[in-house]
Design a protein around this motif. Structure first.
Motif, short mmCIF file in Angstrom:
data_model
loop_
_atom_site.label_atom_id
_atom_site.label_comp_id
_atom_site.label_asym_id
_atom_site.label_seq_id
_atom_site.Cartn_x
_atom_site.Cartn_y
_atom_site.Cartn_z
N ASP A 181 0.52 -1.34 -0.05
CA ASP A 181 -0.32 -0.25 0.47
C ASP A 181 1.07 0.78 0.20
O ASP A 181 1.45 0.94 0.64
N THR A 182 0.16 2.11 -0.55
CA THR A 182 0.91 3.52 -0.63
C THR A 182 1.49 4.15 0.63
O THR A 182 2.93 4.55 1.18
N PRO A 183 1.12 4.47 1.53
CA PRO A 183 1.32 4.78 2.92
C PRO A 183 2.75 3.71 3.24
O PRO A 183 3.46 4.31 4.31
N VAL A 184 2.53 2.53 3.57
CA VAL A 184 3.37 1.20 3.88
C VAL A 184 4.29 1.71 2.96
O VAL A 184 6.34 1.85 3.93
N LEU A 185 4.66 2.11 2.00
CA LEU A 185 6.23 2.20 1.06
C LEU A 185 6.51 3.85 1.17
O LEU A 185 7.35 3.85 1.43
N GLN A 186 5.72 4.63 1.62
CA GLN A 186 6.01 6.48 1.95
C GLN A 186 6.38 6.01 3.58
O GLN A 186 7.47 6.73 3.31
N HIS A 187 6.24 5.23 4.03
CA HIS A 187 6.72 4.72 5.35
C HIS A 187 8.08 4.60 5.46
O HIS A 187 9.43 5.01 6.25
N ILE A 188 8.03 3.46 4.26
CA ILE A 188 9.73 3.06 4.23
C ILE A 188 11.02 4.25 3.11
O ILE A 188 11.77 4.37 3.96
N CYS A 189 10.41 4.84 2.40
CA CYS A 189 10.95 6.12 1.75
C CYS A 189 11.28 6.97 3.07
O CYS A 189 12.50 7.86 2.76
N SER A 190 10.20 7.30 4.10
CA SER A 190 10.68 8.43 4.73
C SER A 190 11.85 7.60 5.69
O SER A 190 13.02 7.97 6.27
N SER A 191 11.92 6.39 5.98
CA SER A 191 12.57 6.04 7.33
C SER A 191 14.20 5.97 5.97
O SER A 191 15.22 6.41 6.97
N LEU A 192 13.92 5.58 5.36
CA LEU A 192 15.68 5.66 4.21
C LEU A 192 16.19 7.31 4.54
O LEU A 192 16.88 7.04 4.23
N LEU A 244 6.17 11.39 -4.14
CA LEU A 244 6.98 9.97 -3.36
C LEU A 244 8.58 10.14 -3.76
O LEU A 244 9.35 9.44 -2.80
N PHE A 245 8.90 9.92 -5.22
CA PHE A 245 10.18 10.42 -5.61
C PHE A 245 11.35 11.54 -5.67
O PHE A 245 12.31 11.48 -4.98
N SER A 246 10.43 12.69 -5.83
CA SER A 246 11.15 13.93 -5.87
C SER A 246 11.50 14.61 -4.63
O SER A 246 12.64 14.78 -4.21
N SER A 247 10.80 14.14 -3.61
CA SER A 247 11.32 14.35 -1.95
C SER A 247 12.74 13.51 -1.92
O SER A 247 13.30 14.37 -1.34
N GLN A 248 12.89 12.88 -2.03
CA GLN A 248 14.46 11.51 -2.31
C GLN A 248 15.40 12.26 -2.83
O GLN A 248 16.12 12.67 -2.46
N LEU A 249 14.69 12.64 -3.99
CA LEU A 249 15.96 13.54 -5.19
C LEU A 249 15.96 14.71 -3.82
O LEU A 249 17.29 15.55 -4.16
N ALA A 250 15.09 15.44 -3.61
CA ALA A 250 15.49 16.85 -2.82
C ALA A 250 16.82 16.78 -1.40
O ALA A 250 17.24 17.24 -1.60
#
Length: 341
Positions: A181-192, A244-250
């Motif tokens: 689910d999107t919130p789950v993937l978002q949580h994982i990406c935020s932790s990374l 989701l991806f642009s925040s990682q790039l920033a």
């Protein structure tokens, strides 16, 4: 005893003694005494050692099913313990690490070692409808989601186990994570993203590697003309969470340009895939940085030239030669940006 079994012969002797004579008792113990770390900690440590393929000791014959049997048994232990500890409420005044976090940490170490042992063909499980892998991953991800990022970063062993597992899952089981689910993937990406800023270089580099696998997967899916469930899942994630991806790039761009990074090479690896997957965001970020120097036209001109050199001769691909060219350009760009700022 298992730790001392350093050769294939001694390990096989131990495995054939313990399986299947005693393993049902271990599973029953995990179900019954899940809230007692005096029982679960040694049990999980035993299994974490049992699945550990150090010195290539877990080398079974080509006709032997022992590798699959071992993983199925370890998976049953993780599911039995993890599914119960999730709903268990700690008593007031209890030590969260001793009562809960240590067990979760050991589950993550256990799964990491099992997935990276190279003695199981994990495609077999989906092919024959065996849920050992999917159930184990489901429970582990729920355990990870139950831990706030601040809590993960507060405990060194938990932090190391978590980010090592995430890097491994992003590398070898990316499709499984993308279909969450999107919130789950978002949580994982935020932790990374939080891990990227860690003062521990090893942790920061692991997070960068994990994001690189995800970004490369996204780029490959975006440039593939064929339709697939994974491509549809990524599109759904981006429709619900456009950043989701642009925040990682920033985060990566700001770290590389404005901060002193001891692991610049590691941080640069996911950057190319993210830039190629998010060209509009990269263009707007670049324009914003240049605009901030409006008071000095000369500095603006130099910065614009530096950005042009960054992407000079860089193709729209993630081939090794193109990655290396971008990394070289980035080193020069970072030097130019530091002199300007």
């Amino acid at each position: 005893i298992v730790a001392a079994c350093s050769s294939r012969r001694t390990y096989t002797l131990f495995f054939e003694w313990i399986y299947p004579a005693f393993t049902p008792v271990f599973q029953r113990a995990a179900m019954t005494y899940y809230a007692m770390p005096e029982v679960t900690t040694p049990l999980l440590k035993l299994y974490a050692e049992l699945v550990y393929n150090k010195a290539q000791r877990l080398t079974f014959d080509s006709s032997s099913p022992n590798g699959i049997l071992l993983f199925r048994d370890a998976s049953a232990i993780v599911v039995a313990y993890g599914s119960r500890i999730l709903d268990h409420q700690l008593p007031a005044g209890a030590d969260p690490y001793a009562q809960r976090l240590k067990g979760i940490c050991l589950c993550m170490v256990l799964l990491t070692r099992a997935l990276s042992g190279n003695y199981v063909n994990f495609g077999v499980f989906a092919l024959y409808g065996d849920r050992a892998l999917s159930d184990c991953l489901e429970v582990i991800i729920k355990l990870c989601l139950s831990l706030p990022t601040e809590q993960i970063l507060s405990y060194t062993k938990v932090c190391k186990a978590y980010f090592t597992l995430m890097e491994l899952l992003m590398r070898n089981h990316t499709a499984t994570l993308v279909e969450l689910d999107t919130p789950v993937l978002q949580h994982i990406c935020s932790s990374l993203q939080a891990g990227l800023k860690s003062h521990e270089v090893a942790i920061s580099s692991q997070c960068a590697a994990a994001l690189e696998h995800l970004a490369a997967f996204h780029f490959a899916a975006a440039t593939d003309d064929r339709d697939s469930s994974v491509k549809a899942a990524l599109a759904a994630h981006l429709s619900r969470e456009p950043e989701l991806f642009s925040s990682q790039l920033a985060v990566l761009l700001n770290m590389i340009v404005f901060e002193d990074c001891a692991n610049q090479w590691s941080l640069s690896r996911p950057l190319l895939a993210l830039i190629l997957s998010n060209p509009s965001y990269f263009a707007s970020w670049k324009a914003s940085i240049v605009q901030q120097q409006a008071a000095s036209p000369e500095r603006q001109q130099k910065l614009t030239a530096a950005f042009e050199r960054l992407m000079a001769d860089v193709q729209n691909s993630l081939e090794a030669k193109n990655r290396d060219r971008f990394t070289q350009n980035l080193t020069v760009f970072r030097h130019d940006a530091k002199s300007l700022f």
